[in-house]
Design a protein around this motif. Structure first.
Motif, short mmCIF file in Angstrom:
data_model
loop_
_atom_site.label_atom_id
_atom_site.label_comp_id
_atom_site.label_asym_id
_atom_site.label_seq_id
_atom_site.Cartn_x
_atom_site.Cartn_y
_atom_site.Cartn_z
N GLU A 72 20.66 22.03 -0.03
CA GLU A 72 20.72 20.84 -0.88
C GLU A 72 19.33 20.42 -1.38
N GLY A 73 18.46 20.07 -0.46
CA GLY A 73 17.15 19.60 -0.87
C GLY A 73 16.33 19.16 0.32
N ALA A 74 15.20 18.54 0.05
CA ALA A 74 14.30 18.09 1.10
C ALA A 74 13.86 16.66 0.83
N ARG A 75 13.83 15.88 1.90
CA ARG A 75 13.30 14.52 1.85
C ARG A 75 11.91 14.54 2.45
N VAL A 76 10.97 13.89 1.76
CA VAL A 76 9.59 13.87 2.24
C VAL A 76 9.13 12.42 2.30
N SER A 77 8.70 12.00 3.48
CA SER A 77 8.23 10.62 3.65
C SER A 77 6.87 10.43 3.00
N ILE A 78 6.61 9.21 2.58
CA ILE A 78 5.28 8.83 2.12
C ILE A 78 4.44 8.55 3.36
N GLN A 89 12.99 4.39 -4.21
CA GLN A 89 12.88 2.99 -3.85
C GLN A 89 12.71 2.78 -2.35
N GLY A 90 12.69 3.87 -1.58
CA GLY A 90 12.40 3.77 -0.15
C GLY A 90 10.97 4.20 0.11
N ASN A 91 10.69 4.67 1.30
CA ASN A 91 9.34 5.18 1.61
C ASN A 91 9.37 6.70 1.68
N PHE A 92 10.07 7.33 0.72
CA PHE A 92 10.24 8.77 0.71
C PHE A 92 10.61 9.22 -0.70
N VAL A 93 10.51 10.53 -0.90
CA VAL A 93 10.92 11.14 -2.17
C VAL A 93 11.88 12.28 -1.86
N TRP A 94 12.69 12.64 -2.87
CA TRP A 94 13.72 13.66 -2.69
C TRP A 94 13.49 14.80 -3.67
N PHE A 95 13.59 16.02 -3.15
CA PHE A 95 13.49 17.23 -3.95
C PHE A 95 14.86 17.90 -3.95
N ASP A 96 15.46 18.04 -5.13
CA ASP A 96 16.74 18.73 -5.27
C ASP A 96 16.44 20.22 -5.40
N LEU A 97 16.62 20.97 -4.32
CA LEU A 97 16.14 22.35 -4.24
C LEU A 97 17.23 23.38 -4.10
N ALA A 119 0.83 -1.21 0.00
CA ALA A 119 0.00 0.00 0.00
C ALA A 119 0.87 1.26 0.00
N LEU A 120 1.95 1.25 0.76
CA LEU A 120 2.84 2.39 0.78
C LEU A 120 3.56 2.57 -0.56
N VAL A 121 3.94 1.44 -1.17
CA VAL A 121 4.58 1.52 -2.48
C VAL A 121 3.61 2.08 -3.52
N ALA A 122 2.34 1.68 -3.43
CA ALA A 122 1.34 2.23 -4.36
C ALA A 122 1.19 3.74 -4.16
N GLU A 123 1.19 4.19 -2.91
CA GLU A 123 1.13 5.62 -2.64
C GLU A 123 2.39 6.33 -3.14
N ARG A 124 3.53 5.69 -2.96
CA ARG A 124 4.79 6.26 -3.47
C ARG A 124 4.71 6.44 -4.98
N THR A 125 4.19 5.45 -5.67
CA THR A 125 4.07 5.54 -7.13
C THR A 125 3.14 6.68 -7.51
N ARG A 126 2.02 6.80 -6.79
CA ARG A 126 1.07 7.89 -7.08
C ARG A 126 1.73 9.24 -6.87
N VAL A 127 2.48 9.38 -5.79
CA VAL A 127 3.13 10.65 -5.50
C VAL A 127 4.19 10.97 -6.54
N VAL A 128 5.05 10.00 -6.86
CA VAL A 128 6.11 10.25 -7.84
C VAL A 128 5.51 10.60 -9.20
N ASP A 129 4.48 9.87 -9.61
CA ASP A 129 3.83 10.17 -10.89
C ASP A 129 3.25 11.58 -10.88
N GLY A 130 2.63 11.97 -9.74
CA GLY A 130 2.05 13.31 -9.64
C GLY A 130 3.11 14.40 -9.66
#
Length: 356
Positions: A332-338, A300-308, A277-288
């Motif tokens: 550098e950037g921000a890490r955001v958990s799913i 590939q973890g439970n988070f996404v990275w923004f290079d800011l 379920a978390l991976v599905a949410e990760r995919t939705r977030v990354v696609d968005g």
């Protein structure tokens, strides 16, 4: 008058910056997306198992963690002698550096990567050798091999990489290991291994079986949702695992942590439902995010990275205004958990509104 002084390297230890709690905003539910925590509660039956053990808190834990070692050995099909448990996988990193490094020895790792690495290395009086990530936020394994010297004792490979997200492939890891001297310990840090969904993923256990210098570190903090109990484990050849146990903190893993970990291992099907379920949410977030024009690295973890870069602080402040707290790395950037669906929706709203 003279006063007691710590070792000089203590002043050089960088502080660990934990994820901030969310700001309380009247009329709004706030969400913590700064610590890569699992938004789900413990697996079914785990709370009950822990509650049954609370009455034993006047007794020391099983120092040998016998039930947990047996459960891990059965789950992973490895000898118990090849295991070591500690207070999260970060505890194992500290133990590895203390067990294998003299002052001045070198530890090679990618950067940016897990921020506890330079802390553990500096605390032991060793030297941190940071190798820059590739432009796509992946490990530059060739450059890491090139950074190895006759003083190198450990190489750390964080896969998936925290905080940027990409994982190495088995082919990449095999080629890397073929070039690493056999007397250098290679740590494959797999804190987020359950979330990996990619072609040619690393098979950590199979890799450890083929090499006398490979250590896997894993944790119950992320996928299993036991971050508050602090329990992780290493899988390593018997001599390395024995060295880790020799330098471990006596009674370091509490009774309830051991019981919670064993109960969690018994619930694999329920675990994978939540991970999926978390991976599905990760995919939705990354696609968005990509649809909104963001070039986010492979996650590939439970988070996404923004290079800011210089906009990192502004991004974190804008997130806070929306009731979500992220983990900024200044400049550098921000890490955001799913997290929860609503929290992820607010992240997508932020991404749509924040200038790219």
């Amino acid at each position: 008058m003279p006063s007691p002084q710590p070792r000089p390297n203590i002043a050089d230890i960088p502080p660990y910056v934990a994820g901030k709690p969310p700001t309380v905003r009247p009329g709004m539910t706030s969400y913590k997306l700064s610590s890569n925590e699992n938004p789900y509660p413990p697996l079914p039956g785990v709370v009950e198992a822990v509650q049954a053990a609370v009455g034993q808190m006047n007794r020391y834990p099983d120092m040998g963690s016998g039930a947990l070692y047996a459960a891990l050995a059965d789950t992973l099909d490895v000898p118990a002698e090849d295991l070591s448990v500690a207070t999260g996988s970060v505890g194992l990193i500290y133990q590895l550096v203390h067990a294998f490094c003299e002052p001045g020895d070198e530890v090679v790792f990618a950067w940016r990567s897990f921020e506890a690495y330079p802390i553990a290395v500096t605390a032991a009086g060793a030297t941190a050798v940071r190798v820059p990530l590739r432009p796509d936020a992946r490990h530059d394994l060739d450059a890491m091999v090139d950074a190895i010297t006759d003083r190198t004792r450990i190489v750390l490979v964080c896969t998936p990489n925290n905080p940027t997200g990409p994982a190495v492939t088995q082919a990449e890891l095999d080629a890397f290991l073929a070039r690493v001297p056999p007397d250098v310990v290679v740590v494959v840090d797999e804190a987020y291994v359950e979330f990996v969904r990619m072609d040619d993923p690393v098979d950590g256990v199979a890799t450890y079986r083929r090499h006398e210098n490979v250590v896997l570190t894993r944790t119950f903090s992320k996928a299993y949702g036991l971050a508050g109990f602090r329990v992780g484990y290493a899988v390593a050849p018997t001599p390395i695992a024995g060295a880790l146990r020799a330098v471990s903190l006596p009674f370091g893993v509490s009774t309830i942590a051991q019981i919670a970990a064993v109960a969690s291992l018994e619930r694999h099907a329920e675990l994978m439902e939540r991970v999926d379920a978390l991976v599905a949410e990760r995919t939705r977030v990354v696609d968005g995010l990509r649809a909104a024009g963001w070039d986010v690295p492979d996650a590939q973890g439970n988070f996404v990275w923004f290079d800011l870069g210089d906009r990192t602080t502004d991004f974190a402040l804008a997130a806070d205004e929306l009731g979500i707290v992220v983990r900024p790395f200044a400049g550098e950037g921000a890490r955001v958990s799913i997290g929860e669906t609503e929290a992820n929706d607010r992240l997508l709203q932020l991404a749509a509104d924040f200038p790219r």
